[in-house]
Design a protein around this motif. Sequence first.
Motif, PDB file in Angstrom:
ATOM      1  N   ALA A 332      -9.127  -0.090   3.394  1.00 42.97           N
ATOM      2  CA  ALA A 332      -7.776   0.484   3.473  1.00 42.97           C
ATOM      3  C   ALA A 332      -6.979   0.171   2.221  1.00 42.97           C
ATOM      4  N   ASN A 333      -7.151  -1.032   1.678  1.00 48.48           N
ATOM      5  CA  ASN A 333      -6.463  -1.381   0.432  1.00 48.48           C
ATOM      6  C   ASN A 333      -6.949  -0.526  -0.731  1.00 48.48           C
ATOM      7  N   LYS A 334      -8.259  -0.273  -0.776  1.00 47.84           N
ATOM      8  CA  LYS A 334      -8.817   0.574  -1.829  1.00 47.84           C
ATOM      9  C   LYS A 334      -8.225   1.983  -1.738  1.00 47.84           C
ATOM     10  N   VAL A 335      -8.233   2.546  -0.538  1.00 43.40           N
ATOM     11  CA  VAL A 335      -7.697   3.896  -0.356  1.00 43.40           C
ATOM     12  C   VAL A 335      -6.205   3.919  -0.688  1.00 43.40           C
ATOM     13  N   ALA A 336      -5.488   2.872  -0.277  1.00 50.22           N
ATOM     14  CA  ALA A 336      -4.046   2.817  -0.519  1.00 50.22           C
ATOM     15  C   ALA A 336      -3.698   2.635  -1.991  1.00 50.22           C
ATOM     16  N   SER A 337      -4.690   2.365  -2.822  1.00 50.31           N
ATOM     17  CA  SER A 337      -4.422   2.255  -4.268  1.00 50.31           C
ATOM     18  C   SER A 337      -4.363   3.627  -4.942  1.00 50.31           C
ATOM     19  N   TRP A 338      -4.790   4.666  -4.218  1.00 46.51           N
ATOM     20  CA  TRP A 338      -4.751   6.025  -4.770  1.00 46.51           C
ATOM     21  C   TRP A 338      -3.366   6.635  -4.569  1.00 46.51           C
ATOM     22  N   ASP A 339      -2.978   7.467  -5.487  1.00 52.89           N
ATOM     23  CA  ASP A 339      -1.626   8.045  -5.474  1.00 52.89           C
ATOM     24  C   ASP A 339      -1.629   9.394  -4.751  1.00 52.89           C
ATOM     25  N   PHE A 340      -1.777   9.363  -3.432  1.00 51.22           N
ATOM     26  CA  PHE A 340      -1.778  10.606  -2.661  1.00 51.22           C
ATOM     27  C   PHE A 340      -0.457  10.783  -1.915  1.00 51.22           C
ATOM     28  N   ASP A 341      -0.144  12.014  -1.591  1.00 57.27           N
ATOM     29  CA  ASP A 341       1.047  12.290  -0.781  1.00 57.27           C
ATOM     30  C   ASP A 341       0.732  13.249   0.364  1.00 57.27           C
ATOM     31  N   ARG A 342      -0.544  13.518   0.557  1.00 59.45           N
ATOM     32  CA  ARG A 342      -0.965  14.430   1.628  1.00 59.45           C
ATOM     33  C   ARG A 342      -2.315  13.951   2.164  1.00 59.45           C
ATOM     34  N   ILE A 343      -2.476  13.982   3.489  1.00 59.43           N
ATOM     35  CA  ILE A 343      -3.730  13.556   4.116  1.00 59.43           C
ATOM     36  C   ILE A 343      -4.235  14.690   5.004  1.00 59.43           C
ATOM     37  N   ALA A 354       2.071  12.058   4.006  1.00 61.23           N
ATOM     38  CA  ALA A 354       2.201  10.612   4.107  1.00 61.23           C
ATOM     39  C   ALA A 354       1.719   9.985   2.812  1.00 61.23           C
ATOM     40  N   ASN A 355       2.151   8.748   2.582  1.00 63.20           N
ATOM     41  CA  ASN A 355       1.820   8.078   1.329  1.00 63.20           C
ATOM     42  C   ASN A 355       0.932   6.863   1.571  1.00 63.20           C
ATOM     43  N   GLN A 356       0.665   6.113   0.489  1.00 67.69           N
ATOM     44  CA  GLN A 356      -0.231   4.967   0.561  1.00 67.69           C
ATOM     45  C   GLN A 356       0.277   3.899   1.512  1.00 67.69           C
ATOM     46  N   GLN A 358       2.166   4.188   4.182  1.00 65.38           N
ATOM     47  CA  GLN A 358       1.994   4.599   5.569  1.00 65.38           C
ATOM     48  C   GLN A 358       0.527   4.525   5.986  1.00 65.38           C
ATOM     49  N   PHE A 359      -0.370   4.895   5.077  1.00 63.20           N
ATOM     50  CA  PHE A 359      -1.790   4.772   5.373  1.00 63.20           C
ATOM     51  C   PHE A 359      -2.159   3.313   5.617  1.00 63.20           C
ATOM     52  N   ARG A 360      -1.739   2.447   4.720  1.00 60.39           N
ATOM     53  CA  ARG A 360      -2.107   1.024   4.844  1.00 60.39           C
ATOM     54  C   ARG A 360      -1.552   0.409   6.117  1.00 60.39           C
ATOM     55  N   GLN A 361      -0.354   0.813   6.518  1.00 60.98           N
ATOM     56  CA  GLN A 361       0.254   0.231   7.707  1.00 60.98           C
ATOM     57  C   GLN A 361      -0.520   0.586   8.973  1.00 60.98           C
ATOM     58  N   ALA A 362      -1.249   1.691   8.963  1.00 63.16           N
ATOM     59  CA  ALA A 362      -2.020   2.082  10.138  1.00 63.16           C
ATOM     60  C   ALA A 362      -3.081   1.043  10.497  1.00 63.16           C
ATOM     61  N   PHE A 363      -3.447   0.193   9.538  1.00 66.96           N
ATOM     62  CA  PHE A 363      -4.491  -0.802   9.773  1.00 66.96           C
ATOM     63  C   PHE A 363      -3.925  -2.193  10.035  1.00 66.96           C
ATOM     64  N   ALA A 364      -2.626  -2.268  10.272  1.00 65.79           N
ATOM     65  CA  ALA A 364      -1.983  -3.565  10.503  1.00 65.79           C
ATOM     66  C   ALA A 364      -2.481  -4.246  11.770  1.00 65.79           C
ATOM     67  N   PHE A 365      -3.057  -3.480  12.708  1.00 60.55           N
ATOM     68  CA  PHE A 365      -3.549  -4.078  13.955  1.00 60.55           C
ATOM     69  C   PHE A 365      -4.706  -5.045  13.707  1.00 60.55           C
ATOM     70  N   LEU A 366      -5.304  -4.999  12.506  1.00 59.65           N
ATOM     71  CA  LEU A 366      -6.409  -5.887  12.165  1.00 59.65           C
ATOM     72  C   LEU A 366      -5.936  -7.208  11.569  1.00 59.65           C
ATOM     73  N   GLU A 367      -4.627  -7.382  11.393  1.00 60.32           N
ATOM     74  CA  GLU A 367      -4.086  -8.563  10.726  1.00 60.32           C
ATOM     75  C   GLU A 367      -3.444  -9.515  11.724  1.00 60.32           C
ATOM     76  N   LYS A 368      -3.554 -10.787  11.441  1.00 61.01           N
ATOM     77  CA  LYS A 368      -2.918 -11.802  12.286  1.00 61.01           C
ATOM     78  C   LYS A 368      -1.405 -11.743  12.177  1.00 61.01           C
ATOM     79  N   ASN A 369      -0.913 -11.567  10.978  1.00 62.79           N
ATOM     80  CA  ASN A 369       0.531 -11.543  10.741  1.00 62.79           C
ATOM     81  C   ASN A 369       0.910 -10.277   9.998  1.00 62.79           C
TER      82      ASN A 369
END
Length: 412
Positions: A332-343, A354-356, A358-369
């Motif tokens: 997700a971090n790798k993908v979020a490093s790309w400069d996209f504005d459409r998915i 959506a932007n990087q 918003q994409f990265r935040q979708a994976f927040a459920f995998l984080e402790k904090n």
Amino acid sequence: MKAHQTQEQEVCPSIDPGDLSWPFWPAVPLYPYGRRRTLCHEVVKDKIWTFDQLQGILYVVAPIRMTVVKLEEGGLFVYAPVAPTPECVRLVKELEAMHGDVKYIILPTVSGIEHKVFVGPFARRFPLAQVFVAPSQWSFPLNLPLSWLGLPAKRTQILPSDSSLAPFADRFDYAMLGPIDLGLGPFEEVAFFDKLTRTLLVTDSVVSVPEEPPAIVQLDPYPLLFHAKDDAFDVVEDSEATRHKGWQRISLFAFYFRPSALEVVEMGQSFRDALKGPDRSRKAYFGWFPFKWKNEWKQSFDALRGGGRLFVAPILQTLILNRAPKQAIDWANKVASWDFDRIIPCHFDSPIFANQRQFRQAFAFLEKNPSVADGLFGNSTQFLPQSDFKLLKELEVILNKMGVTPPAKEKV
């Protein structure tokens, strides 16, 4: 924030049924089986098009999508083919006539049989194309060679692990999620970034749910009306409100299988109700409707949709990505490093603006904090309601006890 773009809903009432034929449907027997419509939508003028078809079980239907990109040097790039019905092939050939032949066909997943089944037949209709597949391909119950699954042996190759080595590297970057060990076989998905149009192509990893039913779903509204019923005795009329109601319930079914707002009627009672129901036709499953919705079902849908936000589907959250949280976060971090504005995903809403972040935040459920991006959607909609995950959690426990899937790993 505008979360999605309404698709065109042009319908050809005089279409030849033969144009919709998909004769290989028994390989993956999903509704609408051997007769499939295709809707083409131009996403970026003269550069990107999507081709939507329909698939589902028990009238729980959703779009399945192919994306076609015009290459700068001429020719077409196809991501995740759909069923090559005569209608679909004709629409693609119309693009070929204007922009050049199909040059590349991408199979971006290893476990998604609903995508894999179309690649071989599609490639045979476009014999000049090179086929690239995600690594770690497998099949069940027998792990067969790709050529045995219909992919052309002389034109099929594995995507290089280094995206700079691909023949389309000047136009696209890509990142591989996986392989993630699931016991029976691995999960893997390849996201592509179109540098020219700043568009991200994904398969199943993230989705967004539109409030209104997509155009492809509205071509035949029967599934929407079927799921708009409150019980076996209900007779619903076709209206915009009824279609919306059916779509929202279908979305809950599709993501949770049994959301908290759904009551399943006891089998014997559901059969007795079917005998008294107003519609006992074969199309209506002979009157069988073993569902009853609680009053709060709409709140459950609103929580799922979250105003149109990006999210990872519950089954991926519960049974797949939590088996390799660090690997998924790194991807997700790798993908979020790309400069996209459409998915453009392969399912549900498209295109999603959506932007990087918003994409990265979708994976927040995998984080402790996990951190919440300021002003994005807020704490109330960051995570899906855990009450709706009950069936998936039960399934996870069963699969772990049986040794079918490995246990989840600790969050990162």
